[in-house]
Design a protein around this motif. Structure first.
Motif, PDB file in Angstrom:
ATOM      1  N   ALA A  23      -6.781  -5.531  -7.523  1.00 34.71           N
ATOM      2  CA  ALA A  23      -6.682  -6.641  -6.582  1.00 34.71           C
ATOM      3  C   ALA A  23      -5.254  -6.957  -6.152  1.00 34.71           C
ATOM      4  N   LEU A  24      -4.297  -6.817  -7.064  1.00 33.74           N
ATOM      5  CA  LEU A  24      -2.934  -7.223  -6.741  1.00 33.74           C
ATOM      6  C   LEU A  24      -2.332  -6.458  -5.564  1.00 33.74           C
ATOM      7  N   PRO A  25      -2.535  -5.143  -5.458  1.00 32.88           N
ATOM      8  CA  PRO A  25      -1.991  -4.465  -4.268  1.00 32.88           C
ATOM      9  C   PRO A  25      -2.535  -5.015  -2.955  1.00 32.88           C
ATOM     10  N   PHE A  26      -3.804  -5.452  -2.954  1.00 32.80           N
ATOM     11  CA  PHE A  26      -4.353  -6.016  -1.734  1.00 32.80           C
ATOM     12  C   PHE A  26      -3.745  -7.385  -1.430  1.00 32.80           C
ATOM     13  N   GLY A  27      -3.423  -8.140  -2.476  1.00 31.86           N
ATOM     14  CA  GLY A  27      -2.709  -9.386  -2.263  1.00 31.86           C
ATOM     15  C   GLY A  27      -1.341  -9.135  -1.654  1.00 31.86           C
ATOM     16  N   MET A  28      -0.685  -8.075  -2.113  1.00 29.60           N
ATOM     17  CA  MET A  28       0.613  -7.713  -1.545  1.00 29.60           C
ATOM     18  C   MET A  28       0.476  -7.279  -0.088  1.00 29.60           C
ATOM     19  N   GLN A  43       3.289 -20.741   4.922  1.00 28.70           N
ATOM     20  CA  GLN A  43       1.971 -20.599   5.537  1.00 28.70           C
ATOM     21  C   GLN A  43       1.189 -19.459   4.888  1.00 28.70           C
ATOM     22  N   THR A  44       1.881 -18.379   4.600  1.00 26.06           N
ATOM     23  CA  THR A  44       1.246 -17.228   3.950  1.00 26.06           C
ATOM     24  C   THR A  44       0.709 -17.605   2.572  1.00 26.06           C
ATOM     25  N   LEU A  45       1.545 -18.282   1.784  1.00 26.50           N
ATOM     26  CA  LEU A  45       1.121 -18.705   0.452  1.00 26.50           C
ATOM     27  C   LEU A  45       0.030 -19.769   0.532  1.00 26.50           C
ATOM     28  N   GLY A  46       0.155 -20.690   1.481  1.00 26.60           N
ATOM     29  CA  GLY A  46      -0.858 -21.741   1.625  1.00 26.60           C
ATOM     30  C   GLY A  46      -2.216 -21.191   1.998  1.00 26.60           C
ATOM     31  N   PHE A  47      -2.229 -20.146   2.828  1.00 27.82           N
ATOM     32  CA  PHE A  47      -3.486 -19.506   3.212  1.00 27.82           C
ATOM     33  C   PHE A  47      -4.158 -18.903   1.992  1.00 27.82           C
ATOM     34  N   SER A  48      -3.385 -18.219   1.154  1.00 30.57           N
ATOM     35  CA  SER A  48      -3.945 -17.643  -0.070  1.00 30.57           C
ATOM     36  C   SER A  48      -4.409 -18.716  -1.043  1.00 30.57           C
ATOM     37  N   GLY A 142      -2.604 -14.763 -10.179  1.00 30.57           N
ATOM     38  CA  GLY A 142      -2.209 -13.385  -9.929  1.00 30.57           C
ATOM     39  C   GLY A 142      -2.262 -13.057  -8.441  1.00 30.57           C
ATOM     40  N   TRP A 143      -3.293 -13.554  -7.767  1.00 27.25           N
ATOM     41  CA  TRP A 143      -3.415 -13.351  -6.317  1.00 27.25           C
ATOM     42  C   TRP A 143      -2.270 -14.032  -5.570  1.00 27.25           C
ATOM     43  N   LEU A 144      -1.915 -15.244  -5.992  1.00 27.19           N
ATOM     44  CA  LEU A 144      -0.794 -15.945  -5.358  1.00 27.19           C
ATOM     45  C   LEU A 144       0.519 -15.199  -5.591  1.00 27.19           C
ATOM     46  N   ALA A 145       0.709 -14.702  -6.807  1.00 26.20           N
ATOM     47  CA  ALA A 145       1.929 -13.954  -7.109  1.00 26.20           C
ATOM     48  C   ALA A 145       1.994 -12.675  -6.281  1.00 26.20           C
TER      49      ALA A 145
END
Length: 237
Positions: A23-28, A43-48, A142-145
């Motif tokens: 999952a982490l590569p897709f978050g990146m 905005q990017t972090l808030g969307f996640s 982890g997704w936010l990171a």
């Protein structure tokens, strides 16, 4: 912290670790694409942090990028995420010991991997708050990171599909799905859902195949269940 709680946390993290690698590569990737589409870091972090649904986030960015109207973006997000209503109905049966605020938090964290892990856990033993929130919160942060890393260093990820990362999650969910194969009506329900999803994908197109395929499986399970009961069996009080 009791030994029982520590044991539940360890069990949750053992199940989560392979999912994080996928999952982490897709978050990146999302973080990189969002910055490239003109969103600010916040905005990017808030969307996640608020939407917390990778496929929907990427679909929304694609629609925004082509200048789609707001209603179209919202419709796509709702269509992709409607399966979470079915997830909530299923997992909610196992949250009887959760308070109302805890249930609200649990449903917010109920993304695809969390659903699979919760159902698999509940099929063999009690689904505890410790297990659920250890899995869900580590996955969420982890997704936010990963979003943050992607937003800051997105240029380092050129083609995650070249490593087969897009294939890891489907294999994981297929493995979880097969853990329920001993249940009554498993194969008819699974086949009905898959066939409907494929048909909708080929006719109407994505993202409706996800939702309609799931609804078809639920419908068949609801219709077939009374017929599976032995004659004369009473209804549980």
């Amino acid at each position: 912290m009791t030994e029982s709680a520590r044991s539940e946390i360890r069990a949750a993290l053992r199940q989560l670790l392979p999912i994080l690698f996928a999952a982490l590569p897709f978050g990146m990737v999302y973080g990189a694409i969002a910055i490239g589409a003109g969103l600010t870091l916040w905005q990017t972090l808030g969307f996640s942090a608020t939407v917390y649904a990778g496929a929907s986030q990427l679909a929304a960015l694609q629609l925004i990028g082509i200048g789609a109207p707001v209603w179209s973006v919202l419709l796509a997000v709702v269509a992709l995420n409607f399966r979470h209503v079915l997830y909530s109905a299923s997992v909610g049966r196992h949250l009887t010991r959760f308070s109302a605020p805890q249930k609200a938090a649990a449903f917010f964290l109920l993304v695809d991997p969390m659903f699979g892990a919760a159902e698999a856990r509940a099929s063999g033993q009690k689904l505890t708050k410790t297990f659920y929130f250890a899995y869900g919160l580590v996955l969420y942060f982890g997704w936010l990171a990963a979003t943050l890393v992607g937003a800051l260093f997105g240029a380092l990820i050129e083609d995650p599909l070249a490593y087969g990362l897009d294939f890891i999650l489907p294999v994981y969910f297929l493995t979880l799905l097969m853990t329920f194969r001993a249940r009554s009506q498993f194969y008819p329900v699974a086949l009905a859902s898959a066939a409907t999803s494929i048909l909708v994908y080929l006719t109407i197109g994505p993202p409706w195949h996800v939702t309609i395929g799931g609804v078809a499986g639920v419908f068949l399970a609801a219709v077939a269940r009374p017929a599976a009961r032995p004659t004369g069996e009473g209804v549980d009080a």
